[in-house]
Design a protein around this motif. Structure first.
Motif, PDB file in Angstrom:
ATOM      1  N   SER A  43      -9.401  -8.851   9.126  1.00 48.75           N
ATOM      2  CA  SER A  43      -9.451  -9.069  10.572  1.00 48.75           C
ATOM      3  C   SER A  43      -8.502  -8.143  11.321  1.00 48.75           C
ATOM      4  CB  SER A  43      -9.128 -10.534  10.901  1.00 48.75           C
ATOM      5  OG  SER A  43      -7.834 -10.872  10.424  1.00 48.75           O
ATOM      6  N   LEU A  44      -7.322  -7.869  10.740  1.00 50.31           N
ATOM      7  CA  LEU A  44      -6.355  -6.971  11.377  1.00 50.31           C
ATOM      8  C   LEU A  44      -6.543  -5.522  10.964  1.00 50.31           C
ATOM      9  CD1 LEU A  44      -3.042  -9.031  11.008  1.00 50.31           C
ATOM     10  CD2 LEU A  44      -4.522  -8.880  13.015  1.00 50.31           C
ATOM     11  N   GLN A  45      -7.297  -5.312   9.863  1.00 46.86           N
ATOM     12  CA  GLN A  45      -7.463  -3.966   9.299  1.00 46.86           C
ATOM     13  C   GLN A  45      -6.096  -3.358   8.956  1.00 46.86           C
ATOM     14  OE1 GLN A  45     -10.451  -1.287   8.993  1.00 46.86           O
ATOM     15  NE2 GLN A  45     -10.681  -3.260   7.992  1.00 46.86           N
ATOM     16  N   LEU A  46      -5.258  -4.156   8.304  1.00 47.48           N
ATOM     17  CA  LEU A  46      -3.933  -3.711   7.891  1.00 47.48           C
ATOM     18  C   LEU A  46      -3.789  -3.839   6.379  1.00 47.48           C
ATOM     19  CD1 LEU A  46      -1.472  -5.265  10.529  1.00 47.48           C
ATOM     20  CD2 LEU A  46      -2.259  -2.899  10.395  1.00 47.48           C
ATOM     21  N   LEU A  47      -3.114  -2.877   5.816  1.00 51.09           N
ATOM     22  CA  LEU A  47      -2.802  -2.838   4.393  1.00 51.09           C
ATOM     23  C   LEU A  47      -1.321  -3.157   4.222  1.00 51.09           C
ATOM     24  CD1 LEU A  47      -3.398  -1.525   1.415  1.00 51.09           C
ATOM     25  CD2 LEU A  47      -2.534   0.550   2.457  1.00 51.09           C
ATOM     26  N   ALA A  48      -0.966  -3.952   3.212  1.00 51.16           N
ATOM     27  CA  ALA A  48       0.435  -4.281   2.946  1.00 51.16           C
ATOM     28  C   ALA A  48       0.773  -3.945   1.502  1.00 51.16           C
ATOM     29  CB  ALA A  48       0.705  -5.764   3.215  1.00 51.16           C
ATOM     30  N   ILE A  49       1.939  -3.351   1.303  1.00 53.73           N
ATOM     31  CA  ILE A  49       2.422  -3.022  -0.037  1.00 53.73           C
ATOM     32  C   ILE A  49       3.824  -3.601  -0.193  1.00 53.73           C
ATOM     33  CG2 ILE A  49       3.123  -1.152  -1.602  1.00 53.73           C
ATOM     34  CD1 ILE A  49       0.961   0.575  -0.389  1.00 53.73           C
ATOM     35  N   THR A  51       7.227  -3.926  -2.871  1.00 51.98           N
ATOM     36  CA  THR A  51       7.844  -3.114  -3.917  1.00 51.98           C
ATOM     37  C   THR A  51       8.805  -3.945  -4.761  1.00 51.98           C
ATOM     38  OG1 THR A  51       9.799  -2.393  -2.682  1.00 51.98           O
ATOM     39  CG2 THR A  51       7.763  -1.165  -2.319  1.00 51.98           C
ATOM     40  N   ARG A  52       9.235  -3.353  -5.863  1.00 53.34           N
ATOM     41  CA  ARG A  52      10.162  -4.042  -6.765  1.00 53.34           C
ATOM     42  C   ARG A  52      11.546  -4.197  -6.143  1.00 53.34           C
ATOM     43  NH1 ARG A  52       9.319  -1.153 -12.594  1.00 53.34           N
ATOM     44  NH2 ARG A  52       7.069  -0.838 -12.415  1.00 53.34           N
ATOM     45  N   SER A  53      11.852  -3.380  -5.150  1.00 54.29           N
ATOM     46  CA  SER A  53      13.165  -3.478  -4.505  1.00 54.29           C
ATOM     47  C   SER A  53      13.181  -4.494  -3.362  1.00 54.29           C
ATOM     48  CB  SER A  53      13.585  -2.110  -3.970  1.00 54.29           C
ATOM     49  OG  SER A  53      12.658  -1.647  -2.995  1.00 54.29           O
ATOM     50  N   GLY A  54      12.053  -5.159  -3.105  1.00 56.51           N
ATOM     51  CA  GLY A  54      12.015  -6.184  -2.067  1.00 56.51           C
ATOM     52  C   GLY A  54      11.578  -5.691  -0.708  1.00 56.51           C
ATOM     53  N   ALA A  55      11.048  -4.463  -0.631  1.00 49.94           N
ATOM     54  CA  ALA A  55      10.545  -3.945   0.643  1.00 49.94           C
ATOM     55  C   ALA A  55       9.102  -4.390   0.845  1.00 49.94           C
ATOM     56  CB  ALA A  55      10.634  -2.422   0.681  1.00 49.94           C
ATOM     57  N   ILE A  56       8.717  -4.559   2.100  1.00 42.38           N
ATOM     58  CA  ILE A  56       7.327  -4.852   2.456  1.00 42.38           C
ATOM     59  C   ILE A  56       6.915  -3.848   3.520  1.00 42.38           C
ATOM     60  CG2 ILE A  56       8.148  -6.693   4.018  1.00 42.38           C
ATOM     61  CD1 ILE A  56       4.760  -6.746   2.244  1.00 42.38           C
ATOM     62  N   LYS A  57       5.812  -3.127   3.282  1.00 40.06           N
ATOM     63  CA  LYS A  57       5.379  -2.073   4.187  1.00 40.06           C
ATOM     64  C   LYS A  57       3.939  -2.315   4.596  1.00 40.06           C
ATOM     65  CE  LYS A  57       8.597   1.328   2.356  1.00 40.06           C
ATOM     66  NZ  LYS A  57       8.853   2.754   2.121  1.00 40.06           N
ATOM     67  N   LEU A  58       3.690  -2.189   5.914  1.00 40.11           N
ATOM     68  CA  LEU A  58       2.351  -2.397   6.472  1.00 40.11           C
ATOM     69  C   LEU A  58       1.840  -1.091   7.058  1.00 40.11           C
ATOM     70  CD1 LEU A  58       3.320  -5.345   6.186  1.00 40.11           C
ATOM     71  CD2 LEU A  58       2.268  -5.841   8.388  1.00 40.11           C
ATOM     72  N   TYR A  59       0.547  -0.822   6.849  1.00 45.12           N
ATOM     73  CA  TYR A  59      -0.075   0.401   7.341  1.00 45.12           C
ATOM     74  C   TYR A  59      -1.432   0.075   7.950  1.00 45.12           C
ATOM     75  CZ  TYR A  59       3.337   2.543   4.196  1.00 45.12           C
ATOM     76  OH  TYR A  59       4.496   2.901   3.548  1.00 45.12           O
ATOM     77  N   GLY A  60      -1.726   0.712   9.088  1.00 49.29           N
ATOM     78  CA  GLY A  60      -3.028   0.567   9.721  1.00 49.29           C
ATOM     79  C   GLY A  60      -3.615   1.935  10.000  1.00 49.29           C
ATOM     80  N   ALA A  61      -4.035   2.153  11.251  1.00 52.13           N
ATOM     81  CA  ALA A  61      -4.493   3.483  11.639  1.00 52.13           C
ATOM     82  C   ALA A  61      -3.330   4.469  11.487  1.00 52.13           C
ATOM     83  CB  ALA A  61      -4.987   3.458  13.085  1.00 52.13           C
ATOM     84  N   THR A 421      -8.034   0.957   9.925  1.00 50.34           N
ATOM     85  CA  THR A 421      -7.901   1.385  11.324  1.00 50.34           C
ATOM     86  C   THR A 421      -7.155   0.381  12.197  1.00 50.34           C
ATOM     87  OG1 THR A 421     -10.058   0.399  11.800  1.00 50.34           O
ATOM     88  CG2 THR A 421     -10.028   2.735  11.210  1.00 50.34           C
ATOM     89  N   GLY A 422      -6.382  -0.525  11.608  1.00 50.54           N
ATOM     90  CA  GLY A 422      -5.738  -1.582  12.377  1.00 50.54           C
ATOM     91  C   GLY A 422      -4.629  -1.088  13.285  1.00 50.54           C
TER      92      GLY A 422
END
Length: 979
Positions: A43-49, A51-61, A421-422
């Motif tokens: 619905s948001l067209q967002l990707l989330a990754i 990591t082992r170090s505890g980071a959270i990263k979101l990517y869209g357009a 494309t979020g």
């Protein structure tokens, strides 16, 4: 009165500093280091990754990026978006759950952590009871289902993380409903999978480790169907029509189960082993996606024959008669598919695969299923990065030619647009075109568009074709053998193996006005290249430079030089080599610069420096700087590593022998052991494993590598007298010595025929013999000399040749200004000796005022071994500001730092990621984006809670959002904010 005026001047200067300087870490470029979890919101067209170090990263357009960091130093194991909302939940390996939201603030979205939760079991219960193994974010947006290692399913209300104890599904409830004839009913094991019925949200399937799957009705709170699998379960997928359930297992098989009101008989279900009949590895995840016309897509990871292909990382895609095993070069973390069309309900359009070292997106709508080029998350470390070079404000003509050459290399990519494309990118267009060039271990130079938030690949240059290497010319990553089974197809660009470590690129210099490029490598090779829009076949002849100049008593123990191809080589459009200098001994090139107006290249190694005329292809100058006592410089980097290992090995053997001797003779000989340990410590100290701890003191001329050339510089300045300026070459060594040579260039009409000459003019020996890391000449106005051809292109004013020039020598310990041509000391600035600060990187930057377009200052930008960044004024060499930037323990990050001409910088925070930072109050490149909640979110969800609970949930949500808006400090240090 005087004191008042002075105070006024100081406050004015402080205000000016605020207008010029401002430190920000702005964006992280590249691929996240050690990814551990993947999530996606259709619905948001967002990707989330995660990591082992505890980071959270979101990517869209492209340009839409968010980053958060958990307080806990724990790996992110799962990421789940709440359907039709702007919240997501992360699970860490310390068993804590975290709620994040994308909250709009001043027109931009911020990623905020708004809550955390850890399951608590009954008193005395083992940890396995509440150890979360599976998470389901229910489509209602109100519930999380948490399956545990103990076999229980806990139901938690979100976003408030309130456990609904009366709705929990205990293992005893499930076990009591299992048919008596099920063989594994005594031990169902952990909850491996949780899936929701796509057509009936009140039904979920619980998959247990031993293979049993139970369909549970959340409203009736009872089991309504049992699926008696007996193979170890890996994953479950409920088909979109709700009619079938697919299960994958650890023996490489998968099963299709018909859903209904009756229990399924295992004998009626036939398992399929796609790559049998020999033992196969587990199918860790399986997905089936229907199409509007034609057969469905079946996708699964793993399942390869264990003996033959157990080391392959594969995802199989089957569509009708098309069957491909996508073969990746690193371990698969997770994958998902994207549907095309409106509301993302059409046929599957793309397969997104997160592997350990890259993100690969496959176009499922184009014949051949080509890869889609990623606009971000590109693996910078597809071959290990060995050096970097930044070029600001690229002219449009050069920019277009580089992009055109890069486009010719990208014909194998899909033409489809990026499918994620979020969000909205609200950032302004980049004010200029910037390139970041990275040199790599495999001899390639990669050009990246560094103008904006996305570090986008523009062009790749390979230098390996000039030399004979061990590479197999028939080795093609993207071709499989006809009729091969399994039908492998190599995908991805991560290739960590280098054909020959001598190819590694160590120094790069690009002239943006002429299009000339010079690249220097590990084995003393220096290539000069020019940009050509057409392919060309040519021979590259090597010019040998003997930096030892026949000195006796030296024998090179390092690697040999690369063998140059004698036959013509066909070079593709782009940068093509036309000249090659080969240093002898073939040591690493440590300094490099190019002057395209004079057609000269200067270079340095640990043995000396040279000057090469690439128009006439002649050597102009060779200078040996080797100290007769410096034997280490003759060993080469590989020998140095071996000698360190050998020294450590010998020391430990001595200690071991001492201890054996003590045991053998039963003698209290502690003094010998203590002496052996002291010798080991002394040897470790000599090797300077911890350079941060070194003291600043005068160095002996007998120190190792004193002749190593650290910096080299061209300047048109005054060397002979104050009335005649002349071209000059300056070189600084590791032993604190600066050499200056006057150059005589023929007139333009005779430049191709008459030789360029060089004669020694000055030699400066710094008192403390600290390594010289930078040399700079300032004109009569105190401004740095312009770059070659910059004045000719009307992009800089001519340097002032009326007033006296100044020479700035930057050593590891101080900045010293000399007057020219007499080289008389004028002023200096010492770094403090108390904390052991030493200059590691230096650059010249222009800082424009954030309040006045017309005002700006040039300054030296300096990075120390403490990880601090300083700005030093010119020509007064006074400290302006300093900021902590890199962790002092991060030696590779400090060594990789590169500054831009406008007060920004890049350094590697991991092998695959650049951290971008800015010191300028005016020049800032950072994500500015907005993500809005889906407008139809309320109509998509149906509540599974009763009226009271639903009202409580609504009140809870209102309360928490009010806290978020009005009392953000309520959450204290739990809130992570990144624009």
């Amino acid at each position: 009165m005087k004191r008042f005026r002075r105070h006024g001047q100081e406050s004015q200067r402080e205000r000016l500093k605020q207008e010029l300087f401002q430190f920000n870490k702005t964006v992280e470029h590249g691929f996240p280091h050690q990814p551990s979890a993947l999530g996606y919101s259709p619905s948001l067209q967002l990707l989330a990754i995660g990591t082992r170090s505890g980071a959270i990263k979101l990517y869209g357009a492209p340009g839409v990026e968010f980053m958060g960091l958990h307080d806990e130093n724990a790996a992110v194991t799962q990421v789940h978006f709440l359907p039709q909302q702007v919240e997501l939940v992360t699970l860490l390996d310390d068993n804590s759950l975290h709620m994040w939201t994308l909250k709009a603030h001043t027109g931009l979205s911020e990623l905020l952590e708004i809550g955390r939760f850890t399951l608590t079991g009954p008193p005395g219960a083992p940890p396995s009871v509440t150890r979360v193994t599976a998470v389901l974010a229910h489509s209602s947006g109100e519930l999380l289902l948490l399956g545990t290692e103990g076999g229980h399913v806990f139901i938690v209300e979100v976003p408030g993380f309130r456990e609904l104890e009366e709705r929990n599904i205990s293992l005893d409830q499930v076990a009591s409903s299992v048919p008596d004839n099920y063989t594994c009913r005594r031990n169902l094991e952990h909850v491996e999978a949780l899936q929701e019925n796509p057509v009936n949200p009140s039904q979920v399937v619980i998959g247990y480790g031993r293979g049993l799957m139970v369909v549970w009705d959340l409203k009736k709170q009872r089991a309504i169907q049992h699926i008696p699998g007996t193979q170890q379960l890996e994953s479950v997928w409920w088909t979109e029509d709700g009619g079938y359930l697919l299960s994958s297992h650890n023996d490489g098989s998968y099963c299709r189960w018909t859903m209904g009101s009756k229990d399924v008989d295992e004998e009626d279900v036939k398992s399929d082993i796609p790559y049998g009949h020999f033992p196969c590895k587990a199918i860790s995840k399986i997905v089936q996606l229907s199409t509007e016309e034609g057969p469905p897509f079946l996708l699964f990871s793993g399942g390869m024959p264990r003996a033959s292909y157990g080391d392959r990382h594969c995802i199989t895609v089957i569509h009708g008669k098309t069957h491909v095993a996508l073969d990746f070069t690193s371990r698969i973390i997770d994958f998902f598919a994207i549907r095309g069309g409106p509301q993302h309900t059409g046929d599957p359009s793309a397969l997104v695969v997160l592997v350990e070292e890259e993100l690969v997106v496959i176009d499922l709508q184009t014949e051949g299923w080509p890869v889609i080029q990623t606009p971000y998350l590109v693996p910078l470390h597809s071959s290990a990065i060995t050096c970097s070079h930044h070029v600001s404000a690229i002219p449009l003509k050069l920019w277009e030619r580089v992009l055109a050459a890069g486009n010719m290399q990208s014909t194998h990519y899909s033409k489809k647009p990026w499918p994620i494309t979020g969000g909205q990118n609200l950032g302004p267009d980049p004010p200029q075109r910037d390139l970041l060039l990275t040199g790599h271990e495999d001899g390639t130079v990669r050009f990246w568009d560094a103008s904006g938030v996305c570090l986008y690949p523009s062009y790749k240059l390979s230098t390996a074709g000039v030399f004979h290497t061990d590479a197999d010319p028939n080795d093609n990553m993207n071709q499989g053998t006809e009729g091969e089974w399994p039908p492998f197809r190599k995908v991805g660009c991560f290739d960590p193996y280098s054909d020959d470590p001598r190819l590694g690129v160590q120094k790069i210099h690009l002239c943006k006005y002429s299009g000339y490029l010079t690249v220097a490598g590990t084995a003393g090779q220096i290539l000069v290249l020019e940009l050509n829009d057409e392919a060309a076949e040519q021979t590259v002849e090597a010019k040998v430079v003997d930096l030892l100049q026949g000195q006796e008593g030296f024998r090179w123990k390092g690697h040999t030089q690369l063998d140059v191809r004698e036959e013509p080589v066909l070079f593709p459009p782009g940068f093509q080599p036309f000249a090659l200098v080969q240093c002898q001994p073939p040591a690493v090139v440590t300094a490099l610069t190019l002057h395209s107006e004079w057609k000269l290249v200067a270079f340095g190694t640990s043995h000396g420096f040279g000057l090469y005329d690439y128009q006439q292809k002649n050597n102009v100058l060779i200078k040996c700087t080797l100290n007769p006592s410096d034997q280490l410089a003759m060993e080469g980097p590989l020998s140095r590593v071996k000698s360190i290992k050998k020294s450590l090995r010998q020391s430990f053997r001595r200690i071991r022998r001492s201890r054996v001797s003590l045991r053998k003779h039963h003698v209290n000989n502690a003094a010998k052991l203590q002496d052996a340990n002291a010798r080991l410590e002394a040897e470790l100290a000599e090797m300077e494993i911890a350079p941060v701890q070194r003291k600043i003191e005068a160095r002996s001329s007998d120190d190792s590598f004193t002749g190593l050339v650290r910096t080299i510089y061209f300047a048109d300045t005054f060397l002979a007298d104050s009335s005649h300026n002349t071209p000059s070459l300056w070189a600084g060594t590791n032993g604190g010595c600066v050499f200056a040579y006057m150059l005589r260039l023929p007139a333009a009409e005779r430049r191709a025929d008459e030789p360029v000459t060089a004669q020694p003019a000055k030699e400066i020996q710094l008192m403390h013999r600290a390594p010289v890391v930078g040399i700079l000449v300032l004109d009569g106005h105190g401004a740095p000399l312009p770059e070659p051809l910059e004045v000719a292109h009307d992009l800089a004013r001519s340097p002032d040749m009326q007033g006296s020039h100044h020479l700035v020598v930057i050593s590891e310990e101080q900045f010293k200004v000399f007057g020219l041509p007499k080289v008389s000391a004028k002023t200096k600035l010492k770094l403090t000796a108390m904390d052991g600060s030493r200059v590691r990187r230096v650059g010249v930057a222009w800082f424009g005022s954030s309040r006045s377009e017309d005002y700006g200052e040039s300054g030296l930008v300096v990075l120390t071994n403490q990880g601090d960044v300083h700005v030093v004024s010119l020509p007064t060499v006074k400290m302006q500001v300093h900021y902590p930037c890199v962790r002092r323990e991060d030696v590779s990050g400090i060594a990789s730092c590169v500054f831009t001409k406008h007060g920004q910088g890049f350094y590697l925070i991991s092998p695959s990621e650049f951290e971008r930072f800015s010191l300028s109050a005016r020049c800032l490149v950072e994500p500015r984006c907005l993500v809005e909640a889906p407008t139809d979110s309320s109509t998509q969800r149906g509540s599974l809670l009763d009226g009271a609970s639903s009202a409580h949930s609504a009140a809870r949500r209102v309360m928490e959002h009010a806290l978020l808006n009005d009392e953000r400090e309520y959450w204290g240090d739990r809130t992570q904010v990144v624009k």
